[in-house]
Design a protein around this motif. Structure first.
Motif, PDB file in Angstrom:
ATOM      1  N   ASP A 168       0.751  -1.220   0.013  1.00 45.10           N
ATOM      2  CA  ASP A 168      -0.047  -0.014  -0.044  1.00 45.10           C
ATOM      3  C   ASP A 168       0.733   1.278  -0.093  1.00 45.10           C
ATOM      4  OD1 ASP A 168      -2.414  -1.133   0.024  1.00 45.10           O
ATOM      5  OD2 ASP A 168      -2.305  -1.753   2.025  1.00 45.10           O
ATOM      6  N   VAL A 169       1.997   1.170  -0.491  1.00 45.15           N
ATOM      7  CA  VAL A 169       2.657   2.337  -0.759  1.00 45.15           C
ATOM      8  C   VAL A 169       2.147   2.986  -2.090  1.00 45.15           C
ATOM      9  CG1 VAL A 169       5.012   3.469  -1.550  1.00 45.15           C
ATOM     10  CG2 VAL A 169       4.996   1.802   0.586  1.00 45.15           C
ATOM     11  N   GLU A 170       1.984   4.356  -2.066  1.00 41.77           N
ATOM     12  CA  GLU A 170       1.159   4.847  -3.553  1.00 41.77           C
ATOM     13  C   GLU A 170       2.542   4.896  -4.480  1.00 41.77           C
ATOM     14  OE1 GLU A 170      -0.944   8.864  -5.128  1.00 41.77           O
ATOM     15  OE2 GLU A 170      -0.332   8.707  -3.076  1.00 41.77           O
ATOM     16  N   VAL A 171       2.277   4.278  -5.766  1.00 47.93           N
ATOM     17  CA  VAL A 171       3.213   4.398  -6.662  1.00 47.93           C
ATOM     18  C   VAL A 171       2.861   5.084  -7.955  1.00 47.93           C
ATOM     19  CG1 VAL A 171       4.822   3.265  -8.119  1.00 47.93           C
ATOM     20  CG2 VAL A 171       4.464   2.177  -5.847  1.00 47.93           C
ATOM     21  N   ARG A 172       3.098   6.400  -8.128  1.00 47.06           N
ATOM     22  CA  ARG A 172       2.623   6.976  -9.328  1.00 47.06           C
ATOM     23  C   ARG A 172       3.500   6.811 -10.698  1.00 47.06           C
ATOM     24  NH1 ARG A 172       0.714  12.992  -7.112  1.00 47.06           N
ATOM     25  NH2 ARG A 172      -0.570  12.160  -5.239  1.00 47.06           N
ATOM     26  N   VAL A 173       3.185   6.461 -11.681  1.00 42.21           N
ATOM     27  CA  VAL A 173       3.908   6.157 -12.722  1.00 42.21           C
ATOM     28  C   VAL A 173       3.907   7.100 -13.779  1.00 42.21           C
ATOM     29  CG1 VAL A 173       4.285   4.263 -14.353  1.00 42.21           C
ATOM     30  CG2 VAL A 173       3.649   3.701 -12.271  1.00 42.21           C
ATOM     31  N   ILE A 174       5.116   7.902 -14.020  1.00 43.69           N
ATOM     32  CA  ILE A 174       5.013   8.832 -15.185  1.00 43.69           C
ATOM     33  C   ILE A 174       5.799   8.485 -16.354  1.00 43.69           C
ATOM     34  CG2 ILE A 174       5.697  11.313 -15.471  1.00 43.69           C
ATOM     35  CD1 ILE A 174       3.647  11.107 -13.002  1.00 43.69           C
ATOM     36  N   GLY A 175       5.311   8.336 -17.438  1.00 41.13           N
ATOM     37  CA  GLY A 175       5.958   8.144 -18.912  1.00 41.13           C
ATOM     38  C   GLY A 175       5.159   7.441 -19.532  1.00 41.13           C
ATOM     39  N   LEU A 222      10.768  14.308 -16.096  1.00 41.89           N
ATOM     40  CA  LEU A 222      11.108  14.713 -14.765  1.00 41.89           C
ATOM     41  C   LEU A 222      10.066  16.084 -14.488  1.00 41.89           C
ATOM     42  CD1 LEU A 222      12.447  14.863 -12.499  1.00 41.89           C
ATOM     43  CD2 LEU A 222      14.368  16.036 -13.395  1.00 41.89           C
ATOM     44  N   ASN A 223       9.873  16.763 -15.773  1.00 46.51           N
ATOM     45  CA  ASN A 223       9.073  18.019 -15.414  1.00 46.51           C
ATOM     46  C   ASN A 223       7.524  17.615 -15.117  1.00 46.51           C
ATOM     47  OD1 ASN A 223       7.229  20.282 -16.875  1.00 46.51           O
ATOM     48  ND2 ASN A 223       9.124  21.158 -15.869  1.00 46.51           N
ATOM     49  N   ALA A 224       7.204  16.618 -15.674  1.00 48.31           N
ATOM     50  CA  ALA A 224       5.963  15.896 -15.728  1.00 48.31           C
ATOM     51  C   ALA A 224       5.764  15.405 -14.420  1.00 48.31           C
ATOM     52  CB  ALA A 224       5.700  14.808 -16.863  1.00 48.31           C
ATOM     53  N   ALA A 225       6.810  14.571 -13.840  1.00 46.96           N
ATOM     54  CA  ALA A 225       6.717  14.069 -12.256  1.00 46.96           C
ATOM     55  C   ALA A 225       6.566  15.271 -11.322  1.00 46.96           C
ATOM     56  CB  ALA A 225       7.966  13.338 -12.227  1.00 46.96           C
ATOM     57  N   LEU A 226       7.390  16.239 -11.621  1.00 51.58           N
ATOM     58  CA  LEU A 226       7.454  17.466 -10.677  1.00 51.58           C
ATOM     59  C   LEU A 226       6.104  18.096 -10.508  1.00 51.58           C
ATOM     60  CD1 LEU A 226      10.980  18.612 -11.300  1.00 51.58           C
ATOM     61  CD2 LEU A 226      10.344  17.333  -9.279  1.00 51.58           C
ATOM     62  N   TYR A 227       5.511  18.196 -11.784  1.00 49.60           N
ATOM     63  CA  TYR A 227       4.212  19.143 -12.029  1.00 49.60           C
ATOM     64  C   TYR A 227       3.238  18.072 -11.272  1.00 49.60           C
ATOM     65  CZ  TYR A 227       0.031  20.999 -14.214  1.00 49.60           C
ATOM     66  OH  TYR A 227      -1.197  21.734 -14.412  1.00 49.60           O
ATOM     67  N   ASN A 228       3.166  16.962 -11.299  1.00 48.02           N
ATOM     68  CA  ASN A 228       2.048  15.823 -10.851  1.00 48.02           C
ATOM     69  C   ASN A 228       2.043  16.035  -9.171  1.00 48.02           C
ATOM     70  OD1 ASN A 228       1.930  12.917  -9.569  1.00 48.02           O
ATOM     71  ND2 ASN A 228       0.216  13.557 -10.787  1.00 48.02           N
ATOM     72  N   LEU A 229       3.440  16.205  -8.651  1.00 51.63           N
ATOM     73  CA  LEU A 229       3.882  16.295  -7.323  1.00 51.63           C
ATOM     74  C   LEU A 229       3.142  17.781  -6.644  1.00 51.63           C
ATOM     75  CD1 LEU A 229       7.238  14.565  -6.665  1.00 51.63           C
ATOM     76  CD2 LEU A 229       4.794  13.705  -5.903  1.00 51.63           C
ATOM     77  N   GLN A 230       3.600  18.618  -7.463  1.00 51.60           N
ATOM     78  CA  GLN A 230       3.322  20.064  -7.124  1.00 51.60           C
ATOM     79  C   GLN A 230       1.566  20.181  -7.043  1.00 51.60           C
ATOM     80  OE1 GLN A 230       4.886  23.160  -9.457  1.00 51.60           O
ATOM     81  NE2 GLN A 230       3.854  24.755  -8.539  1.00 51.60           N
TER      82      GLN A 230
END
Length: 539
Positions: A420-427, A489-497
């Motif tokens: 149950d660790v949340e894993v966000r997959v970007i790409g 990486l930019n998409a990952a940072l956008y998602n976190l923000q």
């Protein structure tokens, strides 16, 4: 050392051949233009090694289906002198009988093995024992497909035993230090440089990530002739050190560039980047992890210690080019991300063999825990420094993926989701390999039929079509990995923000997919041996 990629080009006269064909497994060439004919219970896994720490040798598999000794070999088998056990002279038919018996016992999908006439001419050329056995091996693999239509088993292969052991035990590899990428096996292939190892011959020659290959030794990257493909093979994957080849690249903003590169021994850096990024006031750790090889263990520990000292609140783990390797490293990394309270008493990965091997499936050796201590392999392949691992104690992690994210890398995603660790997959969608195998030698040839499936603590392991991205994004070859303007990486940072997907990244990914076409499978060019799980005990 010979080149070890197994990717193939479609038949020049049959552009659709690649879509349904099983790649050849003779790992001496990149392309074939003619008819397109491992998890760790402890300290193991598999994958191409270019680090300074050697791989352990393949472990013994379950008891072989045929007699242990002697191995009965065809007199014209050029590899029988490299067999790991005593041999006697027999016939090619003896080797085929051994192979069928072993597959029947060990293969994960033994009930789906086709009925094949072992006496067929394509399996019986005594002047080409290896090719005959490879054809027979491939004919015995399940023909069934996944829900998306791809072959269920794209990963089983055979390999000359001595070459396999040399590969797995060598600390480095011969080449330029380039990871080649292609958009498609058929023209336009879109061959380009995805990654350049620091300090490698390619780096010294000024080759950069994103350079698009135009020609190699004067031959077009989109050649459709056998002689042209042979020339590309020789240039892209030199067979030894000291070979010089000439390349023509196009580079954004620089036009056409000519580069002459000489092959040499290259030592890979499996964890080349660790950094802390200020993301709108939040401290985000960023780690590029390229290979689950033994030399990566201390580097991963150092990376986590760096991020822990910086008190990061999130982690972006870049696995876009990581094809897998030692599963114990995937387990250790997952523990360092999640921490002790989330992983205590939980299984990282449970191995499931075929129904004939239920005792093995139910054994303790089939359960890989979340390892909380280091291993650090010594020269005898034993753990030499078992110390408590540092932890970030994160409840979520963001993972950057492509179609080249495979095997042990996918186990990180699956293993963490199992607790149950949340894993966000970007790409983009990962390669889809929840499977592994051991190596079994017979007459100097090692066989790697898929033997097990790995499932997480929740019993899930059905990702043969890969893990789809939570947020789509395209690999951005115009920026260096680690540049916050790089698309993924930019998409990952956008998602976190913003806790949402980047519309711009999604649109770019959609345009890219439409341009490539439905049958394209963009990925790195590498062999099946770099997308494997191989089991050995942690001692």
């Amino acid at each position: 050392m010979k080149s070890t990629s197994t990717e193939t080009l479609a038949d020049a006269t049959n552009p659709g051949a690649a879509a349904g064909a099983r790649p050849t497994s003779r790992l001496s060439t990149l392309f074939a233009i003619a008819a397109l004919t491992a998890t760790l219970g402890g300290c193991g896994g598999g994958g191409g090694d270019s680090g300074t720490t050697p791989f352990p040798p393949p472990p013994p598999p379950p008891p072989p289906a045929a007699s242990d000794s002697p191995q009965v070999c065809a007199p014209t088998n050029p590899y029988r002198g490299d067999a790991l056990d005593p041999t006697s002279v027999g016939t090619l038919a003896n080797e085929k009988a051994w192979l069928h018996s072993y597959m029947s016992d060990a293969y994960l999908w033994t009930s789906e093995m086709p009925t094949v006439d072992a006496g067929s001419s394509s399996f019986s050329n005594t002047s080409d024992v290896y090719g005959s056995l490879e054809n027979y091996f491939n004919a015995l693999l399940t023909p069934n497909r996944t829900a998306s239509g791809k072959l269920r088993d794209e990963f089983s292969f055979i390999y000359p035993t001595k070459e396999w052991n040399d590969l797995m035990n060598s600390g480095a590899t011969s080449g330029y230090g380039i990871e080649w990428y292609w958009d498609s096996p058929t023209p336009p292939r879109g061959l380009r440089v995805a990654y350049v190892e620091p300090g490698s011959p390619a780096a010294m020659a000024g080759v950069l990530r994103g350079d698009r290959l135009l020609t190699a030794d004067g031959v077009s990257a989109d050649t459709n002739t056998q002689s042209g493909v042979d020339a590309l093979n020789a240039a892209l994957f030199p067979s030894a050190n000291g070979q010089t080849h000439n390349f023509s690249f196009s580079r954004t903003g620089s036009g056409t560039l000519s580069k002459s590169v000489t092959s040499a021994t290259v030592t890979k850096q499996p964890v080349p980047t660790t950094m802390v990024i200020d993301n709108a006031g939040s401290k985000v750790g960023y780690v590029v992890f390229n290979d689950h090889i033994a030399s990566s263990e201390q580097k991963l520990i150092d990376a986590v210690n760096t991020l822990k000292a910086a008190a990061v609140t999130d982690l972006v783990l870049d696995l876009r080019y990581n094809g897998g390797g030692y599963l114990y490293l995937a387990s250790e990394l997952s523990y360092m991300i999640a921490g002790s309270s989330r992983t205590n008493g939980k299984v990282f990965e449970q191995l499931q063999y075929n129904s004939k091997r239920s005792d093995e499936t139910n054994s303790d050796d089939a359960k890989t825990p979340f390892f909380s201590t280091s291993c650090i392999l010594d020269a005898n392949f034993n753990c030499s420094n078992q110390q408590p691992l540092p932890t970030l104690n994160l409840s979520r992690v963001t993972v950057i993926t492509t179609g080249s994210t495979c095997s042990a890398s996918e186990a990180v995603i699956n293993g963490l989701r199992g607790i149950d660790v949340e894993v966000r997959v970007i790409g983009s969608t990962t390669c889809g390999k929840p499977y592994g195998f051991t190596a079994k030698d017979n007459c100097g040839i090692s066989y790697f039929p898929i033997e097990f499936k790995g499932v997480n603590a929740k019993g899930f392991g059905d990702y043969a079509d890969g893990f789809t991205a939570s947020c789509p994004a395209s690999d951005d070859f115009d920026h260096a990995m680690g540049d916050t303007d790089e698309g993924m990486l930019n998409a990952a940072l956008y998602n976190l923000q913003h806790d949402a997907c980047s519309l711009a990244a999604a649109q770019t990914a959609r345009r890219s997919a439409l341009a490539l076409g439905a049958d394209a499978r963009p990925r790195l060019l590498r062999g099946l041996e770099r997308e494997s799980r191989v089991v050995i005990p942690r001692r």
